[in-house]
Design a protein around this motif. Structure first.
Motif, PDB file in Angstrom:
ATOM      1  N   ASP A  58       0.826  -1.206   0.000  1.00 47.08           N
ATOM      2  CA  ASP A  58       0.000   0.000   0.000  1.00 47.08           C
ATOM      3  C   ASP A  58       0.861   1.256   0.000  1.00 47.08           C
ATOM      4  OD1 ASP A  58      -2.632  -1.337   0.372  1.00 47.08           O
ATOM      5  OD2 ASP A  58      -1.620  -2.051   2.178  1.00 47.08           O
ATOM      6  N   CYS A  59       2.046   1.139   0.593  1.00 39.82           N
ATOM      7  CA  CYS A  59       2.920   2.303   0.663  1.00 39.82           C
ATOM      8  C   CYS A  59       4.374   1.866   0.796  1.00 39.82           C
ATOM      9  CB  CYS A  59       2.532   3.219   1.818  1.00 39.82           C
ATOM     10  SG  CYS A  59       2.567   2.459   3.441  1.00 39.82           S
ATOM     11  N   ILE A  88       0.432   3.457  -5.147  1.00 36.24           N
ATOM     12  CA  ILE A  88       1.285   3.098  -4.018  1.00 36.24           C
ATOM     13  C   ILE A  88       1.880   4.397  -3.485  1.00 36.24           C
ATOM     14  CG2 ILE A  88       3.345   1.865  -3.253  1.00 36.24           C
ATOM     15  CD1 ILE A  88       2.826  -0.165  -5.506  1.00 36.24           C
ATOM     16  N   ARG A 133      -5.138  -0.644  -0.120  1.00 38.23           N
ATOM     17  CA  ARG A 133      -5.536  -0.475  -1.507  1.00 38.23           C
ATOM     18  C   ARG A 133      -6.652  -1.420  -1.937  1.00 38.23           C
ATOM     19  NH1 ARG A 133      -0.738  -1.906  -4.036  1.00 38.23           N
ATOM     20  NH2 ARG A 133      -1.690  -1.598  -6.051  1.00 38.23           N
TER      21      ARG A 133
END
Length: 134
Positions: A58-59, A88, A133
């Motif tokens: 997600d990151c 992202i 996400r």
């Protein structure tokens, strides 16, 4: 249906050989209930982006102490965009002068955490700004 656990990749771009802070932050993320992928030292932006996409994170949290933040951090956001993965999110931390932060944010780095930021504050920021996400 249960919400997916947030997946965070912690990366150390460039030639920086110090990763104690990155490991402390990665452990804090794990302790907060996030799934954590740590790429290790001496990663290129290309390697970090490939891992982020492969791991479906997600990151990406980038830790940098070497002074190459104005080159390496924006390169990660550029590559994510080129790969169609700009959903992202990217944030950074390390020894980054306050004067460089606006340029990094303009390049797509959502937040920059400087020395002395508590891991609790970083976790709270992630929870408030990075949704899973799907």
């Amino acid at each position: 249906m249960a919400e997916r656990t947030l997946r965070v990749l912690v990366g150390k771009p460039g030639l920086d050989g110090h990763d104690r802070g990155a490991k402390i932050v990665a452990r804090a993320f794990r302790d907060a209930g996030f799934e954590v992928i740590y790429t290790g030292l001496h990663q290129t932006p290309e390697q970090i982006v490939a891992a982020a996409i492969q791991e479906d994170v997600d990151c990406v949290g980038l830790s940098i102490l070497s002074g190459a933040h104005n080159t390496l951090l924006p390169r990660v956001t550029e590559l994510l965009k080129e790969k169609g993965a700009d959903d992202i999110k990217v944030f950074g931390g390390g020894v980054i002068p306050e004067d460089d932060i606006p340029g990094l944010k303009a390049a797509g780095i959502l937040e920059v955490f400087t020395p002395g930021t508590s891991t609790d504050d970083i976790v709270k920021w992630i929870r408030g700004n990075i949704p899973p996400r799907s």
